[in-house]
Design an enzyme around this catalytic site. Structure first.
Site, PDB file in Angstrom:
ATOM      1  N   CYS A   1       0.904   3.302   3.223  1.00 44.70           N
ATOM      2  CA  CYS A   1       1.871   2.777   4.193  1.00 44.70           C
ATOM      3  C   CYS A   1       3.211   2.949   3.752  1.00 44.70           C
ATOM      4  CB  CYS A   1       1.329   1.268   4.142  1.00 44.70           C
ATOM      5  SG  CYS A   1      -0.335   0.754   4.120  1.00 44.70           S
TER       6      CYS A   1
ATOM      7  N   CYS B   1       0.746  -1.190   0.038  1.00 38.90           N
ATOM      8  CA  CYS B   1       0.098  -0.128   0.121  1.00 38.90           C
ATOM      9  C   CYS B   1       1.055   1.239  -0.072  1.00 38.90           C
ATOM     10  CB  CYS B   1      -1.091  -0.225   1.094  1.00 38.90           C
ATOM     11  SG  CYS B   1      -1.179   1.545   1.938  1.00 38.90           S
TER      12      CYS B   1
ATOM     13  N   TRP C   1      35.124   8.138  19.108  1.00 38.11           N
ATOM     14  CA  TRP C   1      34.221   9.143  18.508  1.00 38.11           C
ATOM     15  C   TRP C   1      34.797  10.522  18.753  1.00 38.11           C
ATOM     16  CZ3 TRP C   1      30.443   8.045  15.519  1.00 38.11           C
ATOM     17  CH2 TRP C   1      29.635   6.904  15.809  1.00 38.11           C
TER      18      TRP C   1
ATOM     19  N   LYS D   1      22.730   7.703  27.610  1.00 37.50           N
ATOM     20  CA  LYS D   1      22.936   8.045  26.307  1.00 37.50           C
ATOM     21  C   LYS D   1      21.651   8.706  25.947  1.00 37.50           C
ATOM     22  CE  LYS D   1      26.012   4.640  24.437  1.00 37.50           C
ATOM     23  NZ  LYS D   1      26.977   4.574  25.666  1.00 37.50           N
TER      24      LYS D   1
ATOM     25  N   ASN E   1      23.447   6.621  19.860  1.00 39.77           N
ATOM     26  CA  ASN E   1      23.074   7.029  21.014  1.00 39.77           C
ATOM     27  C   ASN E   1      21.445   6.797  21.168  1.00 39.77           C
ATOM     28  OD1 ASN E   1      25.494   8.323  21.578  1.00 39.77           O
ATOM     29  ND2 ASN E   1      24.616  10.399  21.193  1.00 39.77           N
TER      30      ASN E   1
ATOM     31  N   TRP F   1      27.910  13.747  13.311  1.00 38.38           N
ATOM     32  CA  TRP F   1      27.109  14.187  14.490  1.00 38.38           C
ATOM     33  C   TRP F   1      25.971  13.170  14.351  1.00 38.38           C
ATOM     34  CZ3 TRP F   1      22.449  16.680  13.388  1.00 38.38           C
ATOM     35  CH2 TRP F   1      21.784  17.117  14.489  1.00 38.38           C
TER      36      TRP F   1
ATOM     37  N   ARG G   1      32.281   3.011  28.690  1.00 41.48           N
ATOM     38  CA  ARG G   1      32.886   4.440  28.095  1.00 41.48           C
ATOM     39  C   ARG G   1      34.430   4.217  27.621  1.00 41.48           C
ATOM     40  NH1 ARG G   1      31.976   9.645  30.362  1.00 41.48           N
ATOM     41  NH2 ARG G   1      31.007  10.094  28.168  1.00 41.48           N
TER      42      ARG G   1
END
Ligand code: FAD
Length: 528
Positions: free
Chosen positions: A45, A42, A390, A482, A467, A460, A383
């Site tokens: 959709c 569809c 990053w 995050k 995240n 970014w 971390r």
């Protein structure tokens, strides 16, 4: 709950249902459900799928109270179940109350307005229409409190209590209550601006507004740059001590727990206070230390494509690393040495010897230990290295923008920093699953990046997608949950609301990134 339809994949923040799973999902469920029955042939959709995904992302944290699903009626295996649930047109939206019996076939939403704010408000209404007895277990009361019931002197002993006071027809209060469902340490209640005794007692004049009761008994109006849902939720999530509830499942895609799993050192080291609005050279140096001395050192020799990638990375860092200090000298030396080597294959030990020797003779220094600052985790394994990687690449995209000629004569492509990052991650990054995710994203969009500004923004945006996907996963540090970044407290002008939906102001984001990752925003504190 498998069986990915064509329009939706397992990566989307919703549940893909099928004939096998629909009934068991909605029967006696502890949460309510909103399900879109669609057909993959569809046209509407297909167009609407991006809105539905954005809605699901927008209310992802509400899932313990109300879950969002899809079911593709065009798949042969689902023909019978769609008939059983009387689906005649596509898309059909159905709500299922929490604790529904097996005979329940859901309530169809017949309205024509399928915009995100309208459907979101419908979800709130459905939750609110449950009685106190059958309300989803994890859904707090959504009704407004009255002044007398708030008991202002006695609340907030062990946690924060936020009282969001708003106009009677506003949905912000209920949305913020649901946004904070996954967080511990703060309870949100709503009250109405028409409640004069309350408004007078709290001395509020503009609405919506939050009045915050601290665990230590003090209370005050909570200042928000803009009176918007996103700002309120973000401020409450980042109150000191407020933590995200962690998923207990082992199914999260937390590959980073492998890469971040550094020796237990972080635990024994003293905590280093830091400022989230700064970037720390200690993190960048530790990233390079880990990359050169640990990650690459797992390779006994480098040859062919691997050797080329290594050489290119060293050259890129030598040319773009900010500040021109000892790291740059070391990278230049390494780069000259690699370029002068006639060999097609080098033993990695020779690189390590050169790095160590060079440092010993000339005093050129790259920290010999892991010293995270802005990338410290609340415990070992969180971390650390991936965070610093990053950070390093964000810095390099901004440095390339600030020094457009730095890569002249290196045969650079349109987005040399991104292409380098892609090759490094694919070839060397220890977390294979992370590499696979990054590669998928790069394959879709990286080649469209045409200039240095787009290079900064692409990374970014990609980082933010990660995240959002990883929020609440096992690699999410409860002390640094995050969330879309930069938060309103770092950059208020980066956030706006358009037709009731949060949007980024990309010009301001770009301005912010250029400032945040600029050489002038680097802090040498804790650096060797
Ligand atoms: P990080 O996400 O590492 O961010 C580091 C710092 O960058 C933040 O503290 C913040 O100051 C800043 N920042 C945050 N968002 C942005 C943004 N959008 N733009 C600019 N700066 C930002 N882990 C998995 O579990 N699964 C994966 O598939 C996965 N893929 C990864 C792919 C790559 C290429 C990398 C480098 C890491 C990947 N990781 C993955 C690790 C994961 O993304 C985090 O790095 C890790 O969980 C540590 O998170 P953190 O809270 O320290 O913040």
């Amino acid at each position: 709950l498998g069986g990915a339809g064509r329009l939706y994949t397992e990566e989307d923040p919703l549940v893909i249902l099928s004939s096998d799973s629909l009934k068991s999902a909605v029967t006696n469920s502890s949460s309510a459900w909103l399900i879109q029955f669609f057909s993959s042939w569809c046209g509407h959709c297909i167009q609407y799928s991006s809105t539905w995904k954005a809605l699901a992302q927008d209310v992802k944290d509400w899932q313990d109270a109300i879950s969002v699903g899809v079911l593709d009626c065009a798949q042969e295996e689902n023909f019978d179940v769609c008939k059983d649930y009387s689906i005649k047109f596509y898309p059909t939206f159905k709500f299922f109350w929490a604790h529904s019996p097996p005979s329940e076939r859901g309530t169809t939403y017949r309205g024509a307005d399928r915009s995100i704010p309208s459907v979101r408000q419908l979800m709130v209404n459905v939750l609110q229409n449950h009685t106190n007895l059958d309300r989803p277990k994890h859904c707090p009361p959504l009704e407004p409190y009255r002044y007398l019931d708030l008991n202002l002197d006695r609340v907030g002993v062990y946690h924060y209590t936020a009282i969001l006071v708003e106009e009677p027809d506003s949905y912000v209060g209920r949305e913020v209550i649901l946004d904070l469902l996954q967080y511990l340490g703060v309870q949100v209640k709503r009250a109405l601006s028409s409640d004069r005794p309350l408004v007078d007692a709290l001395k509020l004049t503009a609405f919506p507004a939050i009045y915050l009761l601290h665990p230590n008994g003090t209370h005050a109006h909570l200042h928000s740059e803009k009176p918007l849902r996103f700002f309120f939720s973000s401020l409450l999530r980042t109150l000191p001590g407020v933590q995200r509830r962690l998923k207990s499942s082992s199914t999260s895609s937390s590959g980073a727990s492998q890469v971040g799993a550094l020796p237990g050192k972080q635990n024994t080291e003293p905590w280093r206070d830091f400022d989230r609005s700064k970037v720390y050279t200690a993190d960048l140096e530790t990233a390079l230390h880990y990359l050169l001395r640990v990650e690459l050192a797992t390779h006994n020799t480098l040859e062919g494509e691997e050797l080329k990638i290594f050489k290119d990375l060293v050259t890129l860092v030598a040319k773009l690393y900010p500040g021109g200090g000892s790291v740059v000298k070391l990278m230049e030396t390494l780069s000259d040495w690699l370029l002068s080597m006639p060999l097609q294959r080098i033993p990695y030990q020779a690189v390590l010897d050169l790095v160590d020797n060079k440092m010993r003779i000339s005093g050129v220094f790259l920290g010999a230990e892991l010293r995270w600052v802005g990338c410290q985790g609340s415990r070992a394994g969180l971390r650390g290295y991936p965070c610093s990687l990053w950070t390093l690449f964000h810095v390099l995209t901004v440095q390339h923008d600030a020094n457009p000629t730095a890569l002249d004569n290196t045969g650079a492509e349109a987005a040399p920093v991104l292409q380098m990052m892609r090759r490094y991650i694919r070839t060397f990054f220890g977390c294979r699953e992370c590499g696979r995710h990054f590669e998928q994203a790069a394959a879709v969009g990286m080649d469209n990046v045409q200039n240095r500004e787009q290079q900064i923004l692409w990374l970014w945006q990609q980082h933010n997608r990660g995240n959002m996907r990883l929020a609440g996963s096992l690699s999410d540090d409860p002390l640094f949950p995050k969330a879309p970044w930069p938060s309103p407290s770092l950059c208020a002008s980066c956030h706006e609301e358009k037709n009731g939906v949060h949007v980024w102001n990309q010009d301001n984001v770009l301005r912010f990134l250029r400032q945040h990752y600029a050489a002038s925003n680097l802090s040498p504190e804790y650096s060797v």
